[in-house]
Design an enzyme around this catalytic site. Sequence first.
Site, PDB file in Angstrom:
ATOM      1  N   CYS A  92     -10.649  -2.707  -5.670  1.00  0.00           N
ATOM      2  CA  CYS A  92     -10.179  -1.815  -4.611  1.00  0.00           C
ATOM      3  C   CYS A  92      -8.809  -1.317  -5.044  1.00  0.00           C
ATOM      4  O   CYS A  92      -8.671  -0.820  -6.161  1.00  0.00           O
ATOM      5  CB  CYS A  92     -10.168  -2.519  -3.252  1.00  0.00           C
ATOM      6  SG  CYS A  92      -9.183  -4.032  -3.200  1.00  0.00           S
ATOM      7  N   GLN A  93      -7.802  -1.451  -4.203  1.00  0.00           N
ATOM      8  CA  GLN A  93      -6.438  -1.088  -4.593  1.00  0.00           C
ATOM      9  C   GLN A  93      -5.701  -2.282  -5.201  1.00  0.00           C
ATOM     10  O   GLN A  93      -4.974  -2.136  -6.167  1.00  0.00           O
ATOM     11  CB  GLN A  93      -5.672  -0.554  -3.377  1.00  0.00           C
ATOM     12  CG  GLN A  93      -4.223  -0.156  -3.645  1.00  0.00           C
ATOM     13  CD  GLN A  93      -4.079   1.124  -4.433  1.00  0.00           C
ATOM     14  OE1 GLN A  93      -5.030   1.896  -4.581  1.00  0.00           O
ATOM     15  NE2 GLN A  93      -2.893   1.365  -4.964  1.00  0.00           N
ATOM     16  N   THR A  94      -5.918  -3.475  -4.620  1.00  0.00           N
ATOM     17  CA  THR A  94      -5.221  -4.674  -5.089  1.00  0.00           C
ATOM     18  C   THR A  94      -6.142  -5.894  -5.168  1.00  0.00           C
ATOM     19  O   THR A  94      -5.658  -7.031  -5.163  1.00  0.00           O
ATOM     20  CB  THR A  94      -4.036  -5.013  -4.158  1.00  0.00           C
ATOM     21  OG1 THR A  94      -4.551  -5.298  -2.837  1.00  0.00           O
ATOM     22  CG2 THR A  94      -3.018  -3.884  -4.082  1.00  0.00           C
ATOM     23  N   ARG A 112      -9.572  -5.988  -0.587  1.00  0.00           N
ATOM     24  CA  ARG A 112     -10.814  -5.519   0.028  1.00  0.00           C
ATOM     25  C   ARG A 112     -12.022  -5.881  -0.835  1.00  0.00           C
ATOM     26  O   ARG A 112     -13.091  -6.241  -0.319  1.00  0.00           O
ATOM     27  CB  ARG A 112     -10.745  -4.008   0.252  1.00  0.00           C
ATOM     28  CG  ARG A 112      -9.766  -3.581   1.334  1.00  0.00           C
ATOM     29  CD  ARG A 112      -9.611  -2.073   1.412  1.00  0.00           C
ATOM     30  NE  ARG A 112      -8.772  -1.543   0.340  1.00  0.00           N
ATOM     31  CZ  ARG A 112      -8.519  -0.251   0.143  1.00  0.00           C
ATOM     32  NH1 ARG A 112      -9.067   0.656   0.949  1.00  0.00           N
ATOM     33  NH2 ARG A 112      -7.739   0.141  -0.836  1.00  0.00           N
TER      34      ARG A 112
END
Length: 274
Positions: free
Chosen positions: A232-234, A237
């Site tokens: 995801c972004q980090t 999620r």
Amino acid sequence: MSTSLPLLMEAEQLTKLLATDEHKLLILDTSSAENHAKHHIPGAIHIEPKALQCGTPPYPGQLPSVEQLTEMFSRVGLSDDKHVIAYDDEGGGWAGRLIWTLDVLGHKNYSYLNGGLAAWVNEDHPIQTSINTAQASDYQVTIHPAPIAEVEDIIPNLGTDNFAIWDARSAGEHNGSKVLTKRGGHIPGAVNIDWLELMDRDRNMRLVNLEQLQQRLDALGLSKDKQIVTHCQTHHRSGLSYLAMKILGYPNIKGYHGSWSEWGNREDTPIAND
């Protein structure tokens, strides 16, 4: 033995387990500090969600250092004979990140509480408000790289038949209309299923129907015969997408802990906006 406990555990099952001492349970709550202080499962030990990430820009989602992991898991009392029950207050993202971390540590005895705190509280299971302190252990951290995806694991496999990527971000992040890094878009060929689509809000944030989810994954090319990397972004999620595939029995999955915060901030990574 604790290894007989199911990976996906329902609240009713855990309630019965709490009434016995048959299993050496370690209940780890990755809810917000506020929610943990308000109410938690009896005996649960809190892990601040962000402690599961290194927190260092520009790639804050990467795995914490061995020293940080040693401190955290010794503090909460992890040992090889403990069966971890992981839960959170958001539908499984942070609990999934915890389970991915346990895989990295080589600790295989764990279960995910389906629906987490929402199911537990809303269905009137016993709660505790006093804060628990674990009996600390001397946990020795060994990093097992198999569950970890790095850029170098992804780029050579792009476009190959036995490799696929699950992007658990929002549609806007995936198509590049919402940009949170130097560059927006997605890894070429990545399949986008937003992590929110894995939660059944009508069933207290439990996972959606697993048979239907498997059919959807197969239809999109995210099948069990492939190596799947999720991000995801980090890699918060995508903790939930990783967890869902674990529960479905995928044999070869990795979490890209650098995730889009790394991919979108580097200059040498290919990006698509189709």
